[in-house]
Design a protein around this motif. Structure first.
Motif, PDB file in Angstrom:
ATOM      1  N   TRP A   1     -56.677 -20.437  31.386  1.00  0.00           N
ATOM      2  CA  TRP A   1     -56.070 -19.058  31.840  1.00  0.00           C
ATOM      3  C   TRP A   1     -55.042 -18.603  31.198  1.00  0.00           C
ATOM      4  CZ3 TRP A   1     -55.684 -24.103  33.923  1.00  0.00           C
ATOM      5  CH2 TRP A   1     -54.288 -24.494  34.177  1.00  0.00           C
ATOM      6  N   LEU A   2     -54.659 -17.347  31.410  1.00  0.00           N
ATOM      7  CA  LEU A   2     -53.577 -16.834  30.833  1.00  0.00           C
ATOM      8  C   LEU A   2     -52.467 -16.121  31.844  1.00  0.00           C
ATOM      9  CD1 LEU A   2     -54.921 -13.907  28.516  1.00  0.00           C
ATOM     10  CD2 LEU A   2     -54.299 -16.418  27.722  1.00  0.00           C
ATOM     11  N   GLN A   3     -51.309 -16.473  31.611  1.00  0.00           N
ATOM     12  CA  GLN A   3     -50.250 -15.845  32.825  1.00  0.00           C
ATOM     13  C   GLN A   3     -49.367 -14.842  32.107  1.00  0.00           C
ATOM     14  OE1 GLN A   3     -49.068 -18.291  35.928  1.00  0.00           O
ATOM     15  NE2 GLN A   3     -46.713 -17.568  35.797  1.00  0.00           N
ATOM     16  N   PHE A   4     -48.922 -13.740  32.278  1.00  0.00           N
ATOM     17  CA  PHE A   4     -47.917 -12.919  32.191  1.00  0.00           C
ATOM     18  C   PHE A   4     -46.727 -13.105  32.827  1.00  0.00           C
ATOM     19  CE2 PHE A   4     -52.327 -10.666  31.791  1.00  0.00           C
ATOM     20  CZ  PHE A   4     -52.319 -10.184  30.515  1.00  0.00           C
ATOM     21  N   GLY A   5     -45.601 -12.423  32.312  1.00  0.00           N
ATOM     22  CA  GLY A   5     -44.561 -12.744  33.234  1.00  0.00           C
ATOM     23  C   GLY A   5     -44.317 -11.561  33.954  1.00  0.00           C
ATOM     24  N   ASP A   6     -43.144 -11.700  34.703  1.00  0.00           N
ATOM     25  CA  ASP A   6     -42.816 -10.482  35.592  1.00  0.00           C
ATOM     26  C   ASP A   6     -42.558  -9.360  34.935  1.00  0.00           C
ATOM     27  OD1 ASP A   6     -42.534 -12.811  37.393  1.00  0.00           O
ATOM     28  OD2 ASP A   6     -40.684 -12.315  37.550  1.00  0.00           O
ATOM     29  N   LEU A   7     -43.192  -8.150  35.293  1.00  0.00           N
ATOM     30  CA  LEU A   7     -43.086  -7.044  34.476  1.00  0.00           C
ATOM     31  C   LEU A   7     -41.872  -6.253  34.715  1.00  0.00           C
ATOM     32  CD1 LEU A   7     -46.780  -5.753  35.004  1.00  0.00           C
ATOM     33  CD2 LEU A   7     -45.639  -7.100  33.088  1.00  0.00           C
ATOM     34  N   HIS A   8     -41.490  -6.156  36.049  1.00  0.00           N
ATOM     35  CA  HIS A   8     -40.206  -5.094  36.373  1.00  0.00           C
ATOM     36  C   HIS A   8     -40.432  -3.818  35.963  1.00  0.00           C
ATOM     37  CE1 HIS A   8     -37.869  -8.515  38.215  1.00  0.00           C
ATOM     38  NE2 HIS A   8     -38.396  -9.304  37.158  1.00  0.00           N
ATOM     39  N   ALA A   9     -41.475  -3.241  35.980  1.00  0.00           N
ATOM     40  CA  ALA A   9     -41.792  -1.909  35.480  1.00  0.00           C
ATOM     41  C   ALA A   9     -41.144  -0.837  36.158  1.00  0.00           C
ATOM     42  CB  ALA A   9     -43.520  -1.585  35.751  1.00  0.00           C
ATOM     43  N   CYS A  10     -40.496  -0.049  35.439  1.00  0.00           N
ATOM     44  CA  CYS A  10     -39.349   0.958  36.026  1.00  0.00           C
ATOM     45  C   CYS A  10     -39.362   1.730  34.920  1.00  0.00           C
ATOM     46  CB  CYS A  10     -38.176   0.176  36.270  1.00  0.00           C
ATOM     47  SG  CYS A  10     -36.801   0.936  37.155  1.00  0.00           S
ATOM     48  N   GLU A  11     -39.084   3.105  35.511  1.00  0.00           N
ATOM     49  CA  GLU A  11     -38.739   4.350  34.773  1.00  0.00           C
ATOM     50  C   GLU A  11     -37.106   4.269  34.264  1.00  0.00           C
ATOM     51  OE1 GLU A  11     -37.774   5.236  39.004  1.00  0.00           O
ATOM     52  OE2 GLU A  11     -39.570   4.331  37.829  1.00  0.00           O
ATOM     53  N   GLY A  12     -36.662   3.195  34.846  1.00  0.00           N
ATOM     54  CA  GLY A  12     -35.272   3.023  34.377  1.00  0.00           C
ATOM     55  C   GLY A  12     -34.935   2.510  32.870  1.00  0.00           C
ATOM     56  N   ASP A  13     -35.702   1.782  32.236  1.00  0.00           N
ATOM     57  CA  ASP A  13     -35.867   1.542  31.034  1.00  0.00           C
ATOM     58  C   ASP A  13     -36.831   2.442  30.112  1.00  0.00           C
ATOM     59  OD1 ASP A  13     -38.125   0.770  31.948  1.00  0.00           O
ATOM     60  OD2 ASP A  13     -38.087  -1.581  31.132  1.00  0.00           O
ATOM     61  N   ASP A  14     -37.353   3.678  30.705  1.00  0.00           N
ATOM     62  CA  ASP A  14     -38.302   4.473  30.205  1.00  0.00           C
ATOM     63  C   ASP A  14     -39.569   3.569  29.949  1.00  0.00           C
ATOM     64  OD1 ASP A  14     -39.246   6.954  29.056  1.00  0.00           O
ATOM     65  OD2 ASP A  14     -38.486   6.372  27.038  1.00  0.00           O
ATOM     66  N   TRP A  15     -39.819   2.843  31.085  1.00  0.00           N
ATOM     67  CA  TRP A  15     -41.224   2.085  31.118  1.00  0.00           C
ATOM     68  C   TRP A  15     -41.618   1.182  29.935  1.00  0.00           C
ATOM     69  CZ3 TRP A  15     -43.149   2.778  35.549  1.00  0.00           C
ATOM     70  CH2 TRP A  15     -42.873   3.899  36.474  1.00  0.00           C
ATOM     71  N   GLU A  16     -40.384   0.576  29.162  1.00  0.00           N
ATOM     72  CA  GLU A  16     -40.441  -0.217  28.072  1.00  0.00           C
ATOM     73  C   GLU A  16     -41.202  -1.361  28.418  1.00  0.00           C
ATOM     74  OE1 GLU A  16     -37.777  -2.799  25.018  1.00  0.00           O
ATOM     75  OE2 GLU A  16     -36.801  -1.685  26.719  1.00  0.00           O
TER      76      GLU A  16
END
Length: 372
Positions: free
Chosen positions: A4-19
């Motif tokens: 299996w694969l595991q991604f890390g916490d994304l913390h997706a946010c417009e505050g970093d311009d969706w980086e």
């Protein structure tokens, strides 16, 4: 073998311009390119949307649906910032939690440790989910190995840590996958291996990437692949590295007299050549078995610690190597397990394993970093 694969916490946010979302897009593309044919599933361990807004969940969901392997998504404290998980479920993860699925022959449990709390890092399983966990693990067939996925280590629970960690140790859980720390970390409490994968957003230590894991019999393997690090990618799946051994009576974790070698080679062509080296002096060419796993065997190996490397080399010269340290103990009484102490807590951290993506700074909210 389960992979299996595991991604890390994304913390997706417009505050970093969706980086972080752009990083996730690239990781999904890499996973589809090199892992999709060999892994059974992938996990997002929580803190997917940084501020739990519908737009953040919706954007993460749009990218997640491009992944070519089944994806299991957990909630983290940031996903619960609105005080509910309605938008999380609507846009990203409609399946109910807790949930158990049998993947291959392995029971995999997916938990929610945020809804029973009051928000923030008030992690709790709650009475009903704890009872469900007891019942579900208790019904597993004798000798079976299970996997558990939750946002944080049991040691981060505000209540029930000892009960939960003891249950995981007692019921044959081989591995628990988490996020939350922001840094790569592995714990071995003598019964269970715990693995946290570096966050994709709000990174404090090292480049983004994903962790690649396998359960090969009773052997857990784990290695971090950084974004755009190239192919092929090697993962030794058996025997165990001594740092990840939990049962010194197991002849697969701690071999006797000989070292059977098993490895997964991801993202490789049909022309790849796979070799193994023991202690820098004994060489072996591996071959594929019927399941596509690369195998070989070193015989007449003395007691003690041995360095095993497996290297995959393509015709164009591109190469990758995985190195593990193997303990060999020949026929005599094996050490008995001592009393269990501080189960599920990061006092058992391996601290540093650079070749597997753990540099040792532990910069993140659990240890030496900022408090997000």
């Amino acid at each position: 073998m389960l992979r299996w694969l595991q991604f890390g916490d994304l913390h997706a946010c417009e505050g970093d311009d969706w980086e972080s979302l752009r990083r996730f897009e690239r990781l999904v593309s890499e996973a589809n390119q090199g892992f999709a044919e060999r892994v059974q599933f992938a996990v997002l361990p929580g803190d997917n949307a940084n501020h739990a807004t519908p737009e953040q969940f919706e954007r993460v969901g749009e990218v997640a649906r491009r992944l070519h392997v089944p994806l299991h998504v957990l909630p983290g404290d940031h996903d619960f910032e609105a005080g509910h998980l309605e938008d999380f479920r609507r846009h990203l993860a409609p399946q109910s939690l807790p949930r158990v699925e049998t993947i291959g022959e392995t029971q995999c449990l997916f938990l929610d440790i945020v809804s029973a709390g009051s928000g923030g890092p008030d992690f709790r399983l709650g009475q009903a989910q704890t009872a469900w966990l007891h019942q579900t693990l208790g019904q597993a067939r004798p000798g079976a190995r299970s996997l558990v996925f939750m946002h944080a280590f049991p040691g981060d629970l505000r209540e029930g840590c000892e009960e939960v960690a003891a249950l995981l140790a007692r019921c044959g859980v081989a591995y628990v996958g988490t996020g939350h720390t922001h840094y790569n970390d592995l714990l071995n409490d003598g019964h269970v291996i715990y693995g946290a994968t570096r966050s994709t957003g709000e990174i404090e230590e090292g480049p983004p990437g994903l962790s690649v894991s396998a359960l090969d019999g009773d052997v857990v393997s784990w290695r971090f692949k950084t974004l755009d690090s190239g192919w092929p990618f090697v993962l030794v799946t058996s025997p165990s590295d001594w740092r990840l051994a939990t049962d010194f009576t197991s002849r697969t974790q701690i071999p006797e007299a000989a070292i059977p070698v098993r490895a997964e080679i991801f993202g490789a062509s049909n022309e790849v050549v796979v070799t193994a080296r023991l202690d820098g002096e004994r060489d072996l060419t591996l071959s594929r078995d019927g399941d596509g796993v690369w195998c070989g065997r070193f015989g007449e190996v003395a007691d003690g610690r041995h360095v095993l490397t497996v290297t995959a080399t393509e015709a164009d010269g591109s190469t990758d190597t995985d190195t593990v340290e193997v303990l060999v103990r020949n026929a005599r009484e094996r050490p008995k397990r001592g009393p269990a102490l501080a189960l599920g807590r990061d006092v058992h951290s391996l601290r540093s394993w650079p070749s597997h993506g753990i540099p040792g700074g532990r910069l993140g909210p659990n240890a030496n970093g900022q408090k997000w």
